[in-house]
Each structure stands twice: as structure tokens, then as C-alpha cells.
Design a protein around this motif. Structure first.
Motif, mmCIF file in Angstrom:
data_model
loop_
_atom_site.group_PDB
_atom_site.id
_atom_site.type_symbol
_atom_site.label_atom_id
_atom_site.label_comp_id
_atom_site.label_asym_id
_atom_site.label_seq_id
_atom_site.Cartn_x
_atom_site.Cartn_y
_atom_site.Cartn_z
ATOM 1 N N PHE A 40 0.837 -1.201 0.000
ATOM 2 C CA PHE A 40 0.000 0.000 0.000
ATOM 3 C C PHE A 40 0.871 1.250 0.000
ATOM 4 O O PHE A 40 1.847 1.355 0.743
ATOM 5 N N LYS A 41 0.488 2.199 -0.859
ATOM 6 C CA LYS A 41 1.182 3.478 -0.982
ATOM 7 C C LYS A 41 0.175 4.607 -0.767
ATOM 8 O O LYS A 41 -0.988 4.506 -1.173
ATOM 9 N N LEU A 42 0.639 5.683 -0.141
ATOM 10 C CA LEU A 42 -0.226 6.847 0.032
ATOM 11 C C LEU A 42 -0.342 7.571 -1.303
ATOM 12 O O LEU A 42 0.666 7.927 -1.917
ATOM 13 N N VAL A 43 -1.564 7.773 -1.765
ATOM 14 C CA VAL A 43 -1.789 8.376 -3.078
ATOM 15 C C VAL A 43 -2.777 9.516 -2.960
ATOM 16 O O VAL A 43 -3.595 9.584 -2.042
ATOM 17 N N ARG A 44 -2.682 10.422 -3.919
ATOM 18 C CA ARG A 44 -3.680 11.465 -4.131
ATOM 19 C C ARG A 44 -4.183 11.266 -5.548
ATOM 20 O O ARG A 44 -3.506 11.588 -6.506
ATOM 21 N N GLY A 45 -5.395 10.699 -5.666
ATOM 22 C CA GLY A 45 -5.855 10.269 -6.979
ATOM 23 C C GLY A 45 -5.036 9.053 -7.394
ATOM 24 O O GLY A 45 -4.822 8.129 -6.625
ATOM 25 N N PRO A 46 -4.502 9.014 -8.619
ATOM 26 C CA PRO A 46 -3.651 7.897 -9.032
ATOM 27 C C PRO A 46 -2.170 8.119 -8.736
ATOM 28 O O PRO A 46 -1.352 7.243 -8.985
ATOM 29 N N PRO A 53 4.768 8.499 4.578
ATOM 30 C CA PRO A 53 5.084 7.375 5.467
ATOM 31 C C PRO A 53 4.428 6.090 4.995
ATOM 32 O O PRO A 53 3.397 6.110 4.308
ATOM 33 N N ALA A 54 5.024 4.977 5.365
ATOM 34 C CA ALA A 54 4.455 3.676 5.025
ATOM 35 C C ALA A 54 3.162 3.455 5.806
ATOM 36 O O ALA A 54 2.907 4.100 6.829
ATOM 37 N N LEU A 55 2.340 2.563 5.301
ATOM 38 C CA LEU A 55 1.068 2.261 5.953
ATOM 39 C C LEU A 55 1.312 1.683 7.343
ATOM 40 O O LEU A 55 2.076 0.728 7.512
ATOM 41 N N ASN A 56 0.654 2.262 8.329
ATOM 42 C CA ASN A 56 0.725 1.773 9.707
ATOM 43 C C ASN A 56 -0.701 1.473 10.162
ATOM 44 O O ASN A 56 -1.458 2.390 10.479
ATOM 45 N N ALA A 57 -1.052 0.205 10.186
ATOM 46 C CA ALA A 57 -2.417 -0.197 10.512
ATOM 47 C C ALA A 57 -2.551 -0.689 11.942
ATOM 48 O O ALA A 57 -3.570 -1.271 12.305
ATOM 49 N N THR A 58 -1.532 -0.462 12.774
ATOM 50 C CA THR A 58 -1.586 -0.957 14.159
ATOM 51 C C THR A 58 -2.657 -0.238 14.975
ATOM 52 O O THR A 58 -3.124 -0.766 15.985
#
Length: 235
Positions: A40-46, A53-58
């Protein structure tokens, strides 16, 4: 995917290949698709947000969604080859989390998720009152319509009326002419209400503040002889 309660246009996305339909598989079994959090990457539109920052789902996940995009997730906007617009059918049996053996052996716990009711219950009262208004003015659909209008008018050279007619034709192909006209009318009504609302805000709030600020600056500059910086003009 969202890891907080914000409704901004930036989300975490990851691409994955679509498996065959269940009725197209010989054993008629469901196909399990695994998408690691690291994809997973943080995006704005495509477009990928550089340096994000990397995804942190904790801390939990607030929203999961699926979309069919004509663009490749990357720093630059690149269209997929052979993309076919229209409806898509994605059959889901279950959405969950998984952990590899290494993560399990290290005692890494899987993040808890909140239901829609739990998220709504935790929202402050003020947010519950203002959220419908915020959705009307600042929703992702509104931002995407603005982006589409800019592309059609600035990059493709269409007039605003031509861009609206183009949108009617595109929606008519998928939903029919009557539904397309009704949708266009609702968009026009919403945009008109938004324009009137912001005009009222300008007249009743911004311009009076501007006048009061200008008066204070005039007194400081002309009467008291103080150095005062010029304020930017309100367009």
C-alpha cells in the motif's frame, strides 16, 4: 484504505490482479487474494505522494474500498493499456487479515477494525453536525469533478459547456439519457448552491473582516506612523 477518520482525497492504495470468476474456475472454489500491507502506498488520486510514510495499521483501519482505475499507481499519471471503461463485477466472500509465520512467531498482533457504527459513535457531536455539510462541499466526488473539468477545459481545449455536454454523453452511454440529464441537473444544483454559499460567506464574513482590518491598518499607518505590511487581495 484509511487508517483514520479523515475524509480527504489522500488514501492508501495497492493494486492486485483480478482472479477469474468463481463460475469460470474448474473446481468452482473461491480464490484467495493476499495483498500485504507493504504494497500500500499513500496516493492522491492515481499519483503516489512522494516521501509519504508507510502504511501503519496498528491503530486500526477505518475504511476499505475497491475501485477500478484506468491509471497505474505511480509518481506520474500513466494510463493502463487496454483499459475498458464501464461497470465491473467483483464478487467477495470475505475480507480479513492474514499474517505470515514470521510475524506470528514474533508475536505481532493483527490490527483491530472498527465497524461503521463504532466510527460514527466515536465522532464528536460538532463533527456529526458539520459532516453532511463538509461532504457536500469538500467530498472526493467534488474534487474529482473539479479535476475532470480542469483536464477537459485546460488540456483538451473544451469550453465549460462542451465539457458538460461531454459528461452527459458519457453518462448516457452507461445509464441512459434520462438518468444522465437528471444527474447533470443535480450536479448543477449542488454546484450552484455551493457557489451561493461561498458568496454569502465572502459578503458576510470575509469582506467585513477585510474592512475592519483595513481600518486598523490605516490608523496604524496614517495616525500612529507604524510600518504595516500590505495584505494579499481577495479575488
Amino acid at each position: 484504505m484509511r487508517t483514520d477518520t479523515s475524509r480527504g482525497e489522500m488514501v492508501y492504495q495497492a493494486a492486485f490482479p483480478l482472479p477469474k470468476r468463481q463460475d469460470e474456475v474448474e473446481d468452482k472454489k473461491w480464490t484467495r487474494v493476499k495483498v500485504p500491507f507493504s504494497d500500500f502506498k499513500l496516493v492522491r488520486g492515481p499519483r503516489v505522494v512522494v516521501g509519504a510514510p508507510a502504511l501503519n495499521a496498528t491503530g486500526g483501519i477505518y475504511q476499505i474500498g475497491f475501485s477500478l482505475s484506468k491509471f497505474v499507481i505511480g509518481v506520474n499519471t500513466t494510463e493502463l493499456e487496454g483499459f475498458r471503461p464501464g461497470y465491473f463485477d467483483l464478487q467477495l466472500r470475505q475480507v480479513g487479515f492474514y499474517a505470515d509465520k514470521a510475524a506470528t512467531s514474533l508475536g505481532v498482533s493483527m490490527p483491530d477494525t472498527l465497524s461503521k457504527q463504532e466510527v460514527e459513535k466515536k465522532r464528536p457531536i460538532l463533527l456529526k453536525v458539520l459532516l453532511p455539510l463538509v461532504k457536500l462541499f469538500f467530498s472526493e466526488k467534488v474534487q474529482r469533478r473539479k479535476s475532470a473539468m480542469r483536464i477537459l477545459t485546460q488540456k483538451r481545449g473544451l469550453s465549460r459547456a462542451g465539457a458538460i455536454r461531454y459528461g452527459i454523453r458519457c453518462r448516457a452511454k452507461a445509464h441512459g439519457l434520462l438518468a444522465s440529464l437528471f444527474k447533470t441537473a443535480s450536479i448543477f444544483a449542488t454546484d450552484s448552491f455551493r457557489t451561493v454559499f461561498f458568496t454569502i460567506i465572502r459578503l458576510c464574513l470575509l469582506y467585513p473582516i477585510r474592512v475592519i482590518s483595513g481600518t486598523i491598518r490605516f490608523v496604524k499607518k496614517k495616525v500612529l506612523g507604524m510600518d504595516v505590511k500590505e495584505l494579499p487581495k481577495i479575488e
